[in-house]
Design a protein around this motif. Structure first.
Motif, PDB file in Angstrom:
ATOM      1  N   PRO A  46     -22.158  71.429  74.530  1.00 23.79           N
ATOM      2  CA  PRO A  46     -23.698  71.211  74.753  1.00 23.79           C
ATOM      3  C   PRO A  46     -24.615  71.041  73.561  1.00 23.79           C
ATOM      4  O   PRO A  46     -25.577  70.877  74.009  1.00 23.79           O
ATOM      5  N   GLN A  47     -24.192  71.496  72.380  1.00 29.42           N
ATOM      6  CA  GLN A  47     -24.843  71.261  71.353  1.00 29.42           C
ATOM      7  C   GLN A  47     -24.893  69.985  70.623  1.00 29.42           C
ATOM      8  O   GLN A  47     -25.740  69.895  69.466  1.00 29.42           O
ATOM      9  N   VAL A  48     -24.044  68.975  70.697  1.00 29.64           N
ATOM     10  CA  VAL A  48     -23.456  68.028  69.617  1.00 29.64           C
ATOM     11  C   VAL A  48     -23.965  66.675  70.535  1.00 29.64           C
ATOM     12  O   VAL A  48     -23.695  66.675  71.881  1.00 29.64           O
ATOM     13  N   GLY A  49     -23.996  65.548  69.881  1.00 27.68           N
ATOM     14  CA  GLY A  49     -23.769  64.325  70.419  1.00 27.68           C
ATOM     15  C   GLY A  49     -22.426  63.406  70.493  1.00 27.68           C
ATOM     16  O   GLY A  49     -22.327  62.682  71.090  1.00 27.68           O
ATOM     17  N   GLY A  50     -21.640  63.971  69.599  1.00 27.52           N
ATOM     18  CA  GLY A  50     -20.332  63.552  69.599  1.00 27.52           C
ATOM     19  C   GLY A  50     -19.280  64.894  69.356  1.00 27.52           C
ATOM     20  O   GLY A  50     -19.824  65.689  68.754  1.00 27.52           O
ATOM     21  N   LEU A  51     -17.923  64.614  69.629  1.00 32.47           N
ATOM     22  CA  LEU A  51     -17.037  65.844  69.900  1.00 32.47           C
ATOM     23  C   LEU A  51     -15.753  65.251  69.593  1.00 32.47           C
ATOM     24  O   LEU A  51     -15.212  64.262  69.918  1.00 32.47           O
ATOM     25  N   GLY A  52     -15.310  65.795  68.414  1.00 33.60           N
ATOM     26  CA  GLY A  52     -13.759  65.465  67.988  1.00 33.60           C
ATOM     27  C   GLY A  52     -12.940  66.420  67.553  1.00 33.60           C
ATOM     28  O   GLY A  52     -13.540  67.540  67.547  1.00 33.60           O
ATOM     29  N   PRO A  80     -27.165  68.264  80.394  1.00 35.85           N
ATOM     30  CA  PRO A  80     -27.272  67.250  79.683  1.00 35.85           C
ATOM     31  C   PRO A  80     -26.059  66.421  79.737  1.00 35.85           C
ATOM     32  O   PRO A  80     -24.956  67.052  79.804  1.00 35.85           O
ATOM     33  N   PRO A  81     -25.977  65.173  79.255  1.00 37.76           N
ATOM     34  CA  PRO A  81     -24.668  64.249  79.263  1.00 37.76           C
ATOM     35  C   PRO A  81     -24.005  65.004  78.400  1.00 37.76           C
ATOM     36  O   PRO A  81     -24.187  65.467  77.217  1.00 37.76           O
ATOM     37  N   ALA A  82     -22.617  64.622  78.458  1.00 37.86           N
ATOM     38  CA  ALA A  82     -21.559  65.131  77.722  1.00 37.86           C
ATOM     39  C   ALA A  82     -21.594  64.517  76.475  1.00 37.86           C
ATOM     40  O   ALA A  82     -22.138  63.177  76.408  1.00 37.86           O
ATOM     41  N   PRO A  83     -21.155  65.125  75.391  1.00 34.28           N
ATOM     42  CA  PRO A  83     -20.989  64.351  74.168  1.00 34.28           C
ATOM     43  C   PRO A  83     -20.100  63.277  74.108  1.00 34.28           C
ATOM     44  O   PRO A  83     -19.134  63.135  74.957  1.00 34.28           O
ATOM     45  N   THR A  84     -20.304  62.277  73.186  1.00 40.68           N
ATOM     46  CA  THR A  84     -19.359  61.180  73.115  1.00 40.68           C
ATOM     47  C   THR A  84     -17.980  61.491  72.349  1.00 40.68           C
ATOM     48  O   THR A  84     -17.891  62.603  71.543  1.00 40.68           O
ATOM     49  N   SER A  85     -16.723  61.139  73.019  1.00 41.14           N
ATOM     50  CA  SER A  85     -15.540  61.778  72.383  1.00 41.14           C
ATOM     51  C   SER A  85     -15.466  60.657  71.296  1.00 41.14           C
ATOM     52  O   SER A  85     -15.547  59.448  71.053  1.00 41.14           O
ATOM     53  N   LEU A  86     -14.990  61.384  70.213  1.00 38.67           N
ATOM     54  CA  LEU A  86     -14.488  60.840  68.932  1.00 38.67           C
ATOM     55  C   LEU A  86     -13.190  60.946  68.698  1.00 38.67           C
ATOM     56  O   LEU A  86     -12.636  60.621  67.527  1.00 38.67           O
ATOM     57  N   GLY A  87     -12.326  61.218  69.558  1.00 35.05           N
ATOM     58  CA  GLY A  87     -10.950  61.353  69.858  1.00 35.05           C
ATOM     59  C   GLY A  87     -10.381  62.685  68.755  1.00 35.05           C
ATOM     60  O   GLY A  87     -11.074  63.325  68.250  1.00 35.05           O
ATOM     61  N   VAL A  88      -8.923  62.472  68.994  1.00 36.04           N
ATOM     62  CA  VAL A  88      -8.085  63.473  68.348  1.00 36.04           C
ATOM     63  C   VAL A  88      -7.644  62.726  67.274  1.00 36.04           C
ATOM     64  O   VAL A  88      -6.639  61.877  67.343  1.00 36.04           O
ATOM     65  N   HIS A  89      -7.637  63.352  65.850  1.00 34.12           N
ATOM     66  CA  HIS A  89      -6.927  62.782  64.717  1.00 34.12           C
ATOM     67  C   HIS A  89      -6.153  63.580  64.055  1.00 34.12           C
ATOM     68  O   HIS A  89      -6.545  64.898  63.806  1.00 34.12           O
ATOM     69  N   ALA A  90      -5.016  63.245  63.407  1.00 32.41           N
ATOM     70  CA  ALA A  90      -4.186  64.032  62.608  1.00 32.41           C
ATOM     71  C   ALA A  90      -4.851  63.992  60.911  1.00 32.41           C
ATOM     72  O   ALA A  90      -5.744  63.002  61.029  1.00 32.41           O
TER      73      ALA A  90
END
Length: 219
Positions: A46-52, A80-90
């Motif tokens: 809920p605090q960010v615009g993107g999430l990874g 509010p709308p959910a953050p944009t997914s930035l994916g899962v990265h190694a």
């Protein structure tokens, strides 16, 4: 309701070896009926615009957690709308394997479109809901590139939570230079940047769960 900073991305750091918990993946250990990392993502979303997520193991399981929070299914319609997914990265394959949270930070910074990035470890499920907005205001007030939360530690001391830092991407060259030179301690690296310390009274909210007993206990 938490204040969302759209210009900031949040990254869960879950790339460690779990040495203190017998080699298990700490972010997936249960706490109050859910994986610990899921609690952290729920606090960040809920605090960010993107999430990874940076994770070197169990990418599919972390991807499922991320999809839950980045798609909005974890939040009521009124949120509010959910953050944009930035994916899962190694960790970036060009970095030495299991090089600690600094490797995860470097990986996240190169995969983030936002200028500001907020990092959190996967073993901090009690995080307060106002952390990012407080760090954000302090960074802009002080003209800092990095804002680090600090909590009371004993009668007279304090503890900085370096891996919970809010960073501007302009510090990336400093991180890269330090990493190449062999530095692995995030606090030492932040000391090379223009940074500010931000006090929080709730020390329990920033507690790391580092033993199996704690993580399975549910307290």
């Amino acid at each position: 309701m938490a204040e969302r900073i759209v210009a900031c991305a949040g990254w869960l750091l879950a790339g460690g070896e779990g040495r203190r918990v017998g080699g298990q993946d700490k972010g997936l250990l249960p706490w109050r009926g859910r994986p610990m990392g899921d609690h952290v993502l729920a606090a960040m979303a809920p605090q960010v615009g993107g999430l990874g997520i940076v994770a070197n193991r169990h990418a599919d399981r972390y991807r499922a957690l991320l999809t839950h929070h980045a798609s909005g299914t974890a939040h009521p319609v009124a949120e509010p709308p959910a953050p944009t997914s930035l994916g899962v990265h190694a960790d970036d394959p060009g970095l030495p394997p299991f090089s600690g949270p600094l490797a995860g930070m470097l990986t996240a910074m190169t995969a983030t479109p936002q200028e500001w990035i907020w990092f959190l470890p996967c073993d901090m499920p009690r995080l307060p809901g106002d952390v990012l907005a407080t760090l954000w205001r302090a960074a802009h007030r002080d003209g800092a590139d990095v804002a680090v939360p600090c909590t009371p530690d004993g009668l007279d001391g304090s503890r900085h939570h370096w891996v919970c830092a809010l960073m501007h991407k302009r510090v990336l060259p400093t991180l890269q230079t330090a990493f190449i030179s062999g530095e692995r301690k995030v606090g030492h690296l932040i000391a090379r940047c223009k940074w500010t310390s931000v006090s929080f009274a709730d020390a329990a909210g920033f507690a790391n769960f580092n033993t199996l007993e704690t993580e399975h206990g549910g307290d």
